[in-house]
Enzyme design. Structure first.
Site, PDB file in Angstrom:
ATOM      1  N   ASP A   1      42.135  35.643  42.029  1.00 29.26           N
ATOM      2  CA  ASP A   1      43.706  35.316  42.630  1.00 29.26           C
ATOM      3  C   ASP A   1      43.257  35.626  44.191  1.00 29.26           C
ATOM      4  OD1 ASP A   1      46.079  34.779  43.311  1.00 29.26           O
ATOM      5  OD2 ASP A   1      46.908  36.149  42.000  1.00 29.26           O
TER       6      ASP A   1
ATOM      7  N   CYS B   1      44.820  50.273  15.443  1.00 28.91           N
ATOM      8  CA  CYS B   1      43.714  50.252  16.177  1.00 28.91           C
ATOM      9  C   CYS B   1      42.815  51.508  16.198  1.00 28.91           C
ATOM     10  CB  CYS B   1      44.160  49.915  17.657  1.00 28.91           C
ATOM     11  SG  CYS B   1      44.554  51.129  18.616  1.00 28.91           S
TER      12      CYS B   1
HETATM   13  N1  GUN Z   1      50.127  36.701  40.365  1.00 29.45           N
HETATM   14  C1  GUN Z   1      51.538  36.698  39.715  1.00 29.45           C
HETATM   15  N2  GUN Z   1      52.313  35.744  40.381  1.00 29.45           N
HETATM   16  C2  GUN Z   1      51.480  34.980  41.231  1.00 29.45           C
HETATM   17  C3  GUN Z   1      51.823  34.082  41.870  1.00 29.45           C
HETATM   18  O1  GUN Z   1      53.010  33.084  41.799  1.00 29.45           O
HETATM   19  N3  GUN Z   1      50.866  33.536  42.636  1.00 29.45           N
HETATM   20  C4  GUN Z   1      49.610  33.840  42.339  1.00 29.45           C
HETATM   21  N4  GUN Z   1      48.524  33.457  43.407  1.00 29.45           N
HETATM   22  N5  GUN Z   1      49.293  35.077  41.793  1.00 29.45           N
HETATM   23  C5  GUN Z   1      50.440  35.455  40.996  1.00 29.45           C
HETATM   24 ZN    ZN Z   2      46.915  51.291  18.526  1.00 23.69          ZN
END
Ligand code: GUN
Ligand code: ZN
Length: 682
Positions: free
Chosen positions: A85, A272
């Site tokens: 990200d 688990c």
């Molecule tokens: N992580 C959670 N929501 C978002 C989003 O809207 N854009 C990005 N790039 N990362 C996220």
């Molecule tokens: Zn568990």
């Protein structure tokens, strides 16, 4: 191209996503790895792909140098595909970050990320429209720039637009046209955190319906197993979870049916390894850090178990049954499920024609399932009779299990404005009525089931409770009333009247007029000749039965061969030539060459057809399967698992087979199989 579909159910899919670091199966959960801090080895719990944050690595000089030097795979010690990200999330939390879109794309490329992300602007839900529009312009510009800046990096492009569904759709259209590898749906975390699942459904549907079918979609920040099934059913393929660790920090156990707090537990919630090795008391006595790790392990175990369960449900064709169960975990999730009824027509485009499991009615929400809408539309294509007789529910298939003792029948005869039985009706009139009679069963949830098609999926392959709910009764009564309008005389069994009410008309007891009239199972047979024609019409469209088998009155050499074991129709021949085989599992026809030829000359282009280019023609003629990239045109109404005709660009019939994808997907995809060819040589 990097994504192909293997199995489908509802709008969900099992797919294969190809990346430079290997192929993964979707739906997939990507655990969030915190660069520099991660201590858990998520591979052990089933992670095939992970997501980490490029901005965190970029802004810390020490981390940045190390990751640039050794690459992100070595740095976070994960050999498989890594998504990064861009810092957008930090942007949404802190309002400002210290990197440009270009810089963060170049950085992601430099560290060897598999799928990178541009610096989109996560616009929160329920903001003013002007803000959502302004943010969206920037998001779109940055998406465009990302394509120019990247070299070989695969790219995410995030759908934004806040809770304005038209903005979500516009964004999806625009980034979809630009051609990215993965399409995340962004800024939905606040909706999920506040349990606004109905709004989540609107946002996801507005996005998914405008994104290409041919690429995976990632529901960003969805990490609670409670929502996975619903999201997959709407067409989401990827999830990411920091929740496993964030919940663990707060002593919370995630389950697909909700969340449990350690302080309230007297028993562990699952089976688990963590839950079978410790008691809640053991955990409460532990050091915080040790306890957190164990709860995080539990959270990962149940999250991956839920993903596995969803994949199995897609193959079984029981995804909606799972969704209906899961959405009963919380009333607001149920709101999400109930909102799906506004999208039934969209689901109908994607939902396979037949499935490996029966349709289970679990409550009024099941009435919105596409199978029912499709059925009520398809019965309009069947041959029209003058008169109608309505039977009550019995064991399925109905035609083999008609009740011995049906009791009284009632009848209405259309007058000018009142429906009363004319008192001068005589016995010959009744015989006349029986000469052109459509017999149907009225039942929950498919409403009106003509006996001739009562073995076609899912009309025999469904179960509903014996005790009906009011919504189902109302739904069925209204559908039956609409259907009855097309007939001159309607005879109805008393059990149907008792179950479904009076159908808003006056009914006269036939037995009052004819003490000798007794309608029983022997009067209520459907002929094999009618059955094969009805099934073909229901399956391929009006007139297809006569096109395949000739007019039933002509009787020119059509031979129906039945199974010796089950007594069911198996094959239909014309003389010695096989036309089609009725498949026992779902009661529909599988064509043979002669059937394909006849159907092809009956149905107008592009009905039921997949047209391939000249390169693919020789392969199709040899009976090889059709890959999506060779398809130049097709009938968009084709459903997966349906029998289709394969033609060349001049509409010459060259082969026939079973569709793997639906029409929209066949047109959209450039990878993977579109049609599994049965036979070429035409
Ligand atoms: N992580 C959670 N929501 C978002 C989003 O809207 N854009 C990005 N790039 N990362 C996220
Ligand atoms: Zn568990």
């Amino acid at each position: 191209m990097n994504f192909e579909i293997k199995y489908k159910d509802a709008m969900g899919r099992i797919g294969i996503l190809k990346t430079p670091h290997g192929n993964i199966k979707t739906p997939a959960l990507m655990p969030v790895i915190h660069p520099g801090k991660q201590t858990m080895d998520v591979k052990k719990y089933g992670a095939e792909i992970v997501i980490t944050n490029a901005y965190i690595m970029y802004k810390n000089e020490d981390l940045r140098e190390r990751v640039l030097e050794e690459g992100v795979h070595s740095f976070i010690d994960f050999p498989g595909p890594i998504v990064t990200d861009s810092g957008s999330f930090q942007l949404s939390v802190y309002g400002d970050i210290d990197v440009t879109n270009r810089e963060i794309i170049e950085f992601q490329e430099a560290i060897g990320t598999d799928v990178g992300t541009s610096l989109d602007i996560p616009t929160p839900p329920f903001v003013k429209r002007e803000r959502a529009e302004k943010d969206l312009e920037i998001t779109l510009e940055r998406a465009k720039e990302a394509l120019k800046v990247r070299d070989k990096l695969m790219l995410n492009s995030v759908v934004q637009g806040s809770t304005f569904t038209d903005l979500r759709s516009r964004c999806a259209d625009e980034i979809g046209a630009m051609g990215f590898d993965v399409y995340p749906i962004g800024a939905v975390v606040p909706l999920m955190e506040s349990y606004k699942y109905s709004e989540l459904v609107d946002v996801v549907m507005a996005s998914v319906t405008h994104l290409p079918d041919s690429q995976p979609r990632h529901l960003m920040g969805a990490g609670h197993p409670m929502v996975f099934a619903l999201a997959v059913a709407m067409g989401c393929d990827l999830f990411d979870s920091a929740a496993y660790i964030l919940y663990a920090k707060n002593d919370r156990f995630m389950m697909p049916t909700g969340t449990y707090k350690l302080e309230n537990l007297i028993e562990m919630p699952c089976s688990c390894p963590v839950c079978t090795s410790y008691t809640p008391e053991d955990l409460r006595k532990m050091e915080k850090d040790e306890r957190m790790k164990l709860i995080a392990q539990h959270n990962l175990h149940v999250s991956f178990a839920e993903i596995r369960k969803i994949k199995q449900a897609i193959v079984d064709g029981s995804l909606m049954e799972l969704v209906e169960q899961r959405c009963r975990a919380h009333p607001y999730l149920l709101d999400g499920l109930r909102n799906l009824k506004n999208y039934t027509s969209t689901f109908e485009k994607y939902d396979p024609a037949s499935k490996n499991s029966a349709f289970f009615y679990s409550g009024p929400e099941s009435l919105a399932r596409p199978e029912i809408q499709r059925h009520l539309k398809r019965i309009e294509r069947l041959p029209q009779k003058e008169n109608l007789l309505i039977l009550p529910r019995s064991r399925k298939p109905y035609s083999k299990n008609i009740h011995r003792d049906l009791g009284s029948f009632y009848m209405k005869v259309p007058g000018d404005d009142v429906n009363v039985l004319s008192s001068d009706l005589s016995r010959p009139d009744l015989e006349e009525i029986f000469r052109d009679l459509q017999i149907v069963v009225v039942d929950v949830p498919f409403a009106v089931i003509p006996l001739e098609i009562d073995e076609v999926y899912p009309l025999a392959q469904n179960e509903s409770p014996l005790k009906n709910d009011l919504d189902a009764l109302k739904f069925v009564r209204e559908a039956a009333e609409k259907y009855m309008k097309g007939f001159k005389n309607v005879i109805i069994n008393e059990k149907v009247l008792k179950t479904f009410g009076d159908f808003k008309t006056e009914w006269c007891n036939l037995c009052d007029f004819y003490s000798e009239v007794k309608i029983g199972p022997d009067d209520l047979r459907v002929s094999d000749e009618e059955r094969i024609r009805y099934v073909a019409d229901y399956q391929f469209g009006e007139g297809s039965g006569n096109a395949l088998f000739g007019d039933k009155n002509q009787k020119k050499g059509i031979k129906i061969v039945k199974s010796r074991k089950t007594g069911k129709i198996r094959h239909v021949y014309d003389g010695e030539t096989l036309i089609a085989t009725l498949r026992a599992s779902d009661g529909v026809f599988v064509l043979d060459r002669e059937g394909a030829r006849r159907l092809h000359s009956h149905l107008e282009y592009p009905k039921n057809r997949v047209a391939v280019n000249a390169d693919a023609e020789p392969f199709a003629r040899e009976g090889k399967s059709i890959f999506a990239k060779f398809v130049i045109d097709c009938d968009v109404d084709i459903k997966s698992n349906e029998e289709v005709l394969i033609v060349n660009q001049n509409d010459d019939l060259i082969a026939f087979g079973k569709a793997i994808l639906c029409g929209h997907e066949i047109m959209n995809f450039n990878t993977g199989q579109a049609v599994k060819t049965r036979k070429g040589g035409l």
